[in-house]
Design an enzyme around this catalytic site. Structure first.
Site, mmCIF file in Angstrom:
data_model
loop_
_atom_site.group_PDB
_atom_site.id
_atom_site.type_symbol
_atom_site.label_atom_id
_atom_site.label_comp_id
_atom_site.label_asym_id
_atom_site.label_seq_id
_atom_site.Cartn_x
_atom_site.Cartn_y
_atom_site.Cartn_z
ATOM 1 N NE ARG A 78 62.421 -7.780 -3.009
ATOM 2 C CZ ARG A 78 61.882 -6.796 -3.710
ATOM 3 N NH1 ARG A 78 62.561 -6.234 -4.700
ATOM 4 N NH2 ARG A 78 60.664 -6.378 -3.465
ATOM 5 C CB THR A 112 62.954 -1.641 -11.702
ATOM 6 O OG1 THR A 112 62.520 -1.383 -10.375
ATOM 7 C CG2 THR A 112 63.313 -3.103 -11.814
ATOM 8 C CD GLU A 138 59.942 0.326 -4.891
ATOM 9 O OE1 GLU A 138 59.262 -0.318 -5.708
ATOM 10 O OE2 GLU A 138 59.622 1.462 -4.513
ATOM 11 C CG ASP A 155 58.675 -3.484 -3.280
ATOM 12 O OD1 ASP A 155 58.012 -2.447 -3.507
ATOM 13 O OD2 ASP A 155 59.354 -4.054 -4.145
ATOM 14 C CB SER A 168 60.092 -8.687 -5.749
ATOM 15 O OG SER A 168 60.368 -8.163 -7.027
ATOM 16 N N GLY A 189 58.770 -1.815 -13.694
ATOM 17 C CA GLY A 189 57.403 -1.296 -13.730
ATOM 18 C C GLY A 189 56.572 -1.591 -12.502
ATOM 19 N N GLY A 190 57.216 -1.908 -11.358
ATOM 20 C CA GLY A 190 56.442 -2.206 -10.157
ATOM 21 C C GLY A 190 55.541 -3.402 -10.393
HETATM 22 N N1 GLU Z 1 60.440 -2.769 -6.196
HETATM 23 C C1 GLU Z 1 59.661 -3.369 -7.241
HETATM 24 C C2 GLU Z 1 59.660 -4.860 -7.097
HETATM 25 O O1 GLU Z 1 60.564 -5.428 -6.607
HETATM 26 C C3 GLU Z 1 60.118 -2.978 -8.591
HETATM 27 C C4 GLU Z 1 59.944 -1.517 -8.797
HETATM 28 C C5 GLU Z 1 59.797 -1.100 -10.210
HETATM 29 O O2 GLU Z 1 59.878 -1.883 -11.123
HETATM 30 O O3 GLU Z 1 59.563 0.084 -10.432
HETATM 31 O O4 GLU Z 1 58.739 -5.479 -7.497
#
Ligand code: GLU
Length: 580
Positions: free
Chosen positions: A114, A400, A420, A440, A465, A486-487
Site C-alpha cells: 500500500r 483498480t 485509485e 483514500d 483500503s 470497485g472502491g
Molecule cells: N483505492 C481503492 C482502495 O484501495 C480502490 C479503488 C477502486 O477499486 O476503484 O480501496
C-alpha cells in the site's frame, strides 16, 4: 434450484488458441431464467490458470505458467502488461495487496504494498477552512500521490515465491510497449470522458492525438518511455525505481503540479512493503483468508459472511427480495464497523479479532429483522474496541484491477492492484501514471462529535483500503482465488461471489455474473439495468431506500476442485481467464 445449473461442466482450456475456443461450452442453463444478468463462459483447465482484466495480460501470465513459472512469476508478468494496456487502473506508480498460498510450506502469506503518506503529510491535507475539499480537487493534485508500493511488494513476493528470473517477467510488457498494443473499447471510453487527464500535458501527449481526441479503439499505441523504465527495473531491480533518476523524476513531477505535493526522494528511498500475518476466519466447511488492515476489505467480507451465516440467505434464490435484504443488512453492519475502527494498524488499534469474534457477529446478526430494513446501522462494540471516530467516504470512480493465478505446483496468488481513481492523479512520468491513493484517507481529521477519525492523514501512514484479494481454503488447501476492483463496493462484490460459489453452488462465472446489490450503510443499492429493478417495490415496502447504481466490478476468479481448475472473468470489463 441451482443444483441443476452445475451439472455439465466438462470444459477444456489451453493457452495457444483464441479466447472463444478456450472458453469451452456454456453450462447447460438459461441464465435469464436463473436470474443471472449476463452470460459468460466458464473456462476449465487441468494444471494452471490465470484470470486478469485484459487478454494481453492474461496471455503473458499463462505463457509464464506454461513455461513452468510459479504463480508469483505470472502475477508479476501480468501486472507489468496491465500497467501498459490498462493504464487507468494499476501500475508501478500505485499500490497493491497480495495474498498467496505457498504449496511447498502449505502457508498462506500476505504482502502489503500500500502507498504511504509522505513524511511531511499533515492531517489538513485535504481540507480548506475546516471543510473537506471537493473530491475531484483533491484527486487531481500532487497531494493525492502516495509513495508507490507495487514494485517493492512484487519484489518481496518474487524473492519468497518466484521461480523464473525477475527480468524474464518484464519481457512481455517491454515488447508490447515497444511494438504497440491496440487501444481497447474500455480504455477509449475512459479517455474520451476525462478532462482532468487532458489537462496534464505529459499525459495528454501520450493518451490523445494533437487535436486532443482520445485515440480510437484499435489504435496501436506505443510507449517507449515505459519500455525504457521497465527495462531498467528488469535489469537493476526495484531500487532502480525507488532511487536515482526515475525516483527523481517522480518527485519532480509531483512538485511541478499546479497543486504541488510534498513527496520527497527520502520518502521513495524509505518505502518498504510489509509481509503481514493473514487474516483468516472459518466459514462453514471453509476458511476465508485475506490481507489484514490497512485494507478493510477482507475483514468486512468476513464480517458480512459471518453475520449472514446466522440468516437464511443460503436458502434464498440469489436474485430475490430475501437475498438483497439480508445481504444489504449485513453490509450495513460491516460498513458501520469499518468506518469506526479500520485504519493503518501502525497508527490505530484495530480490534480485528474482536470484529471477527463469533459471539460478536452473532450479536450483530440479531439486529437484522426478516421483514424490515434497519436504516443506518450503528458501529458495534467488539471486544477490545477503542473509542474511535469514523467518516464514511463517497463512492469511488471505477479503477483498480484484479489478478488471480494458480500454477501447476498448487501455488495460488490473488493480487488487487490500484492507482485509485481512473488514471490516478493523472501525473504521467516516464510512461506510467502516479496514484491518487492518499484520497483514500478521510478528508476530515475529526468526526461530528469531535473524535479524531481513525483514518485521518498522518505522516508515513497507509490509507485505509477496500481491496480484498482473497483465498478460500478447504482442508487447508486453496479452493477459490478471488478479488475485484470497485472502491468500497469491492467488499460487496467479493462477498457476493464467495456466497455464490459456497452457498448457492454456482460456478465461478455464474457467481460473478450475478447482478450486484448491497448496502454500504447508506442506501440499498441495486445494479442499474438488471432484473433487480423488479425487486425495488417489495424492498421499499420493507423500508429499504433503494437506489439504482452502476456497479462496474472487475472480478477475476478461479475455483480449484477435484476435477481441475475453473476460471471466470467479470463480464462488466474486458478480462479473460485462460488455463492449460
Ligand atoms: N483505492 C481503492 C482502495 O484501495 C480502490 C479503488 C477502486 O477499486 O476503484 O480501496
Amino acid at each position: 434450484m441451482f443444483g441443476v445449473l452445475l451439472s455439465s461442466a466438462v470444459l477444456t482450456g489451453c493457452i495457444s488458441t483464441e479466447p472463444e475456443r478456450l472458453a469451452g461450452h456454456h453450462e447447460d442453463i438459461n441464465p435469464e431464467a436463473a436470474g443471472l444478468s449476463v452470460a459468460r463462459q466458464v473456462v476449465h483447465a487441468k494444471h494452471y490458470m490465470a484470470s486478469t482484466a485484459n487478454p494481453l495480460a492474461t496471455r503473458a501470465a499463462a505463457q509464464v505458467l506454461a513455461e513452468g513459472g510459479q504463480a508469483a512469476d505470472a502475477v508479476i508478468a501480468a501486472q507489468m502488461v496491465l500497467n501498459l494496456v490498462e493504464p487507468q487502473s494499476s501500475g508501478i506508480g500505485g499500490g497493491a495487496f497480495i495474498i498467496s498460498y505457498e504449496a511447498a510450506t502449505q502457508r498462506v502469506r500476505t504482502y502489503d504494498g500500500r502507498e504511504t503518506a509522505p513524511a511531511h503529510a499533515h492531517a489538513d491535507r485535504f481540507m480548506r477552512d475546516g471543510h473537506a475539499l471537493p473530491f475531484p480537487e483533491a484527486v487531481n493534485s500532487g497531494r493525492s500521490v502516495g509513495v508507490p508500493g507495487v514494485l517493492r511488494a512484487l519484489a518481496m513476493l518474487h524473492q519468497d515465491q518466484g521461480g523464473l528470473p525477475w527480468a524474464r517477467l518484464f519481457e512481455p510488457a517491454i515488447d508490447l510497449a515497444r511494438e504497440g498494443f491496440e487501444v481497447s473499447p474500455r480504455l477509449h471510453g475512459l479517455l474520451a470522458d476525462n478532462q482532468a487527464l487532458r489537462a496534464q500535458s505529459a499525459a495528454a501527449r501520450y493518451f490523445y492525438d494533437a487535436q486532443g481526441r482520445a485515440w480510437p479503439v484499435g489504435h496501436k499505441l506505443v510507449n517507449p518511455a515505459l519500455a525504457d523504465t521497465l527495462s531498467q527495473i528488469a535489469d537493476d531491480g526495484p531500487d532502480a525505481f525507488y532511487q536515482g533518476p526515475i525516483a527523481q523524476d517522480i518527485v519532480a513531477a509531483v512538485a511541478a503540479h499546479t497543486v504541488p505535493g510534498d513527496l520527497t526522494l527520502e520518502d521513495m528511498r524509505a518505502y518498504r512493503a510489509i509481509e503481514r500475518k493473514p487474516l483468516c476466519m472459518p466459514y462453514r466447511a471453509y476458511v476465508l483468508c485475506g490481507p489484514p488492515p490497512p485494507s478493510s476489505g477482507p475483514l468486512a467480507v468476513m464480517q458480512m459472511l459471518g453475520i449472514l451465516s446466522h440468516t437464511p440467505i443460503a436458502q434464498a434464490a440469489p436474485v430475490s427480495v430475501e437475498a438483497v435484504h439480508y445481504f444489504s443488512e449485513a453490509g450495513r453492519l460491516a460498513f458501520a464497523d469499518r468506518d469506526a475502527y479500520v485504519a493503518d494498524p501502525q497508527f490505530a488499534d484495530v480490534p480485528v479479532q474482536g470484529l471477527l469474534d463469533p459471539a460478536y457477529l452473532a450479536v450483530r446478526a440479531r439486529l437484522i429483522r426478516p421483514d424490515r430494513a434497519m436504516g443506518v446501522a450503528p458501529a458495534g462494540s467488539p471486544p477490545g474496541a477503542p473509542e474511535a471516530g469514523g467518516h464514511p467516504r463517497g463512492i469511488e470512480p471505477p479503477s483498480t484491477t484484479q489478478i488471480s493465478v494458480v500454477d501447476r505446483y498448487g501455488n495460488a496468488v490473488s493480487m488487487t492492484s490500484s492507482i485509485e481513481g481512473a488514471f490516478g492523479s493523472k501525473i504521467f512520468v516516464r510512461g506510467f501514471l502516479l496514484n491518487n491513493q492518499l484520497t483514500d484517507f478521510s478528508f476530515l481529521d475529526v468526526d461530528a462529535q469531535g473524535h479524531p477519525v481513525v483514518n485521518r492523514v498522518e505522516p508515513l501512514k497507509r490509507p485505509r483500503s477496500s481491496m480484498s484479494p482473497m483465498l478460500v481454503l478447504r482442508d487447508g488447501h486453496p479452493m477459490m482465488v478471488i478479488g475485484s476492483p470497485g472502491g468500497s463496493a469491492i467488499i460487496q462484490y467479493v462477498a457476493q461471489t464467495i456466497l455464490g460459489v459456497l452457498d448457492w453452488h454456482l460456478n465461478i462465472q455464474q457467481a460473478m455474473d450475478l447482478p450486484h446489490y448491497g448496502s454500504r450503510n447508506r442506501d440499498t443499492e441495486i445494479e442499474r439495468g438488471t432484473r433487480l429493478q423488479a425487486l425495488a417495490g417489495p424492498l421499499r415496502a420493507m423500508g429499504h431506500t433503494v437506489r439504482e447504481v452502476d456497479f462496474p466490478s472487475g472480478l477475476q476468479g478461479i475455483v480449484i476442485d477435484r476435477n481441475g481448475l475453473e476460471g471466470g472473468a467479470d463480464p462488466r470489463r474486458e478480462g479473460l481467464a485462460l488455463g492449460g
